[in-house]
Design a protein around this motif. Sequence first.
Motif, short mmCIF file in Angstrom:
data_model
loop_
_atom_site.label_atom_id
_atom_site.label_comp_id
_atom_site.label_asym_id
_atom_site.label_seq_id
_atom_site.Cartn_x
_atom_site.Cartn_y
_atom_site.Cartn_z
N ARG A 1 10.52 15.58 11.72
CA ARG A 1 10.15 14.76 10.56
C ARG A 1 10.05 13.29 10.94
O ARG A 1 9.15 12.57 10.51
CB ARG A 1 11.15 14.95 9.42
N LEU A 2 10.99 12.83 11.75
CA LEU A 2 10.96 11.44 12.18
C LEU A 2 9.82 11.19 13.17
O LEU A 2 9.18 10.13 13.16
CB LEU A 2 12.30 11.04 12.79
N ALA A 3 9.54 12.17 14.03
CA ALA A 3 8.43 12.02 14.97
C ALA A 3 7.11 11.85 14.23
O ALA A 3 6.22 11.10 14.68
CB ALA A 3 8.37 13.21 15.91
N ALA A 4 6.97 12.52 13.10
CA ALA A 4 5.75 12.38 12.30
C ALA A 4 5.57 10.95 11.79
O ALA A 4 4.44 10.54 11.47
CB ALA A 4 5.77 13.37 11.13
N ARG A 5 6.66 10.19 11.72
CA ARG A 5 6.59 8.77 11.33
C ARG A 5 6.55 7.86 12.56
O ARG A 5 6.68 6.64 12.44
CB ARG A 5 7.80 8.41 10.47
N GLY A 6 6.43 8.46 13.73
CA GLY A 6 6.36 7.66 14.95
C GLY A 6 7.71 7.23 15.48
O GLY A 6 7.78 6.30 16.29
N ILE A 7 8.79 7.89 15.05
CA ILE A 7 10.14 7.54 15.48
C ILE A 7 10.71 8.71 16.28
O ILE A 7 10.79 9.84 15.78
CB ILE A 7 11.05 7.25 14.27
N LEU A 8 11.09 8.46 17.52
CA LEU A 8 11.63 9.51 18.38
C LEU A 8 13.14 9.35 18.51
O LEU A 8 13.62 8.27 18.88
CB LEU A 8 10.98 9.46 19.76
N VAL A 9 13.88 10.41 18.18
CA VAL A 9 15.34 10.39 18.28
C VAL A 9 15.80 11.62 19.06
O VAL A 9 15.00 12.52 19.35
CB VAL A 9 16.01 10.38 16.88
N LEU B 1 20.09 2.26 19.29
CA LEU B 1 19.78 0.89 18.88
C LEU B 1 19.08 0.11 19.99
O LEU B 1 18.83 -1.08 19.85
CB LEU B 1 21.06 0.16 18.48
N THR B 2 18.77 0.80 21.08
CA THR B 2 18.19 0.13 22.25
C THR B 2 16.67 0.08 22.15
O THR B 2 15.94 0.74 22.88
CB THR B 2 18.60 0.87 23.54
N ALA B 3 16.22 -0.72 21.21
CA ALA B 3 14.80 -1.05 21.08
C ALA B 3 14.74 -2.51 20.68
O ALA B 3 15.72 -3.08 20.20
CB ALA B 3 14.12 -0.17 20.03
N SER B 4 13.59 -3.12 20.88
CA SER B 4 13.45 -4.54 20.54
C SER B 4 13.63 -4.73 19.04
O SER B 4 13.49 -3.80 18.24
CB SER B 4 12.08 -5.05 20.97
N ASP B 5 13.91 -5.96 18.65
CA ASP B 5 14.04 -6.27 17.22
C ASP B 5 12.77 -5.87 16.47
O ASP B 5 12.83 -5.35 15.36
CB ASP B 5 14.32 -7.76 17.02
N GLU B 6 11.63 -6.09 17.09
CA GLU B 6 10.35 -5.76 16.44
C GLU B 6 10.22 -4.27 16.22
O GLU B 6 9.78 -3.81 15.15
CB GLU B 6 9.19 -6.27 17.30
N ARG B 7 10.64 -3.45 17.21
CA ARG B 7 10.54 -1.99 17.07
C ARG B 7 11.58 -1.45 16.08
O ARG B 7 11.31 -0.50 15.35
CB ARG B 7 10.70 -1.32 18.42
N ILE B 8 12.76 -2.05 16.06
CA ILE B 8 13.77 -1.65 15.07
C ILE B 8 13.24 -1.94 13.66
O ILE B 8 13.36 -1.11 12.75
CB ILE B 8 15.10 -2.39 15.31
N ALA B 9 12.65 -3.11 13.48
CA ALA B 9 12.08 -3.45 12.17
C ALA B 9 10.95 -2.49 11.80
O ALA B 9 10.80 -2.10 10.64
CB ALA B 9 11.58 -4.89 12.19
N ALA B 10 10.14 -2.10 12.80
CA ALA B 10 9.06 -1.15 12.54
C ALA B 10 9.62 0.20 12.10
O ALA B 10 9.09 0.83 11.17
CB ALA B 10 8.20 -0.97 13.79
N ALA B 11 10.69 0.64 12.74
CA ALA B 11 11.31 1.91 12.34
C ALA B 11 11.82 1.82 10.90
O ALA B 11 11.66 2.78 10.12
CB ALA B 11 12.46 2.25 13.30
N ALA B 12 12.45 0.71 10.54
CA ALA B 12 12.96 0.55 9.18
C ALA B 12 11.82 0.61 8.17
O ALA B 12 11.94 1.23 7.10
CB ALA B 12 13.72 -0.76 9.06
N ARG B 13 10.70 -0.02 8.48
CA ARG B 13 9.55 0.04 7.57
C ARG B 13 9.03 1.47 7.42
O ARG B 13 8.71 1.91 6.30
CB ARG B 13 8.42 -0.87 8.08
N ARG B 14 8.93 2.17 8.51
CA ARG B 14 8.42 3.54 8.46
C ARG B 14 9.35 4.45 7.66
O ARG B 14 8.91 5.36 6.97
CB ARG B 14 8.23 4.07 9.87
N LEU B 15 10.64 4.23 7.80
CA LEU B 15 11.60 5.04 7.02
C LEU B 15 11.48 4.80 5.53
O LEU B 15 11.83 5.67 4.72
CB LEU B 15 13.01 4.73 7.50
N ALA B 16 11.00 3.64 5.14
CA ALA B 16 10.85 3.32 3.73
C ALA B 16 9.53 3.82 3.14
O ALA B 16 9.34 3.76 1.91
CB ALA B 16 10.94 1.80 3.55
#
Length: 371
Positions: free
Chosen positions: A329-337, A355-370
Amino acid sequence: MGAVRFPALPDFPWDSLAGAAAVARGHHDGVVDLSVGTPVDPVPDAVGEALRAAWDSPGYPQTWGTPALREAAVEALARRHGAGRSPDEGLDPDAVLPTVGSKELVAWLPTLLGLGADDVVAFPDLAYPTYEVGAQLAGARPARVGDHQPLPAGTRLVWLNSPSNPTGRVLDTAALTARVAQARELGAVVAADECYLALPGPGVRATSVLDPVVHGGSVEGLLAVHSLSKTSNLAGYRAGLVVGDPALVAGLLQVRKHAGMIVPRPVQEAMTAALRDDAHVADTRARYDARRGVLRPALEAAGLRVEHSEAGLYLWATADEPCRATVDRLAARGILVAPGEFYGPAGASHVRVALTASDERIAAAARRLAE
């Protein structure tokens, strides 16, 4: 030529993520890869300068490490983690040994200690996979042991991991002391994987097994494994340390001399610089705390429950479904865990989110989760 018999080991877990990784990479804004705890932030300037200054090192390095490195390690443990230096507490520069990263030491410690078929290697029920692999390489018996379970008969090596990979859980002093006492009753070595010790979350205190409040004044039978990969962004340098019981460290040193397990001299100089400087460690801790502050509420708002995760570099999350379903489900949003099953059967409904991604990528993940 006769048949070659490689050790019978499980498949490398992350290889099984290829399908989900391909889906995540297909996102129009690129993948946010939170599946592996590999640092993405710059190496501290002073550390890089020390490496460059030692580039002309044509001779063999010392397996034991330079005296300056060993001294810096002991001073850093005392300064950062309250591990004392007096003789009765056993922390002596002679009881420090650099390793080629911490994973190498974790994988080979049972073999270096001479363990075999009659010996049990105990580790947490949710654990870094290499503890089990190390037991298998030695031909010993791996055993997952819950926090409140007794150690099995025949235990000769006990792994502790606080803060935990994958859960970010911190063991309190009472839990550490109790496990050390149980191991000593069995005559087992305790190896504490403390690679995330310098990265507690806000208001959290993580205790070293080398703190006198844990060991009672003697480090006999104790080893602490430390890594500069996370605190100093030196994963690419392969820079680790094992510290503790002088007799155990001396034995490891002798075997490693024969085996050629040596940290390159320029890396030893870089490690010395990193251990002498606490400012960059504080910066690293603040950076990961900020990323945790962005990503944890985003996961929770998306319907995942985050458990433990008060320290280290990971969020341990569940949607109360099979972990591979959450991964997909997360991969479908472009997030790999990473699926929690990598860390043991108890992780079957969880995922580990790094948490080992740049601030920009962490912010991108947060947007995608929303979304």
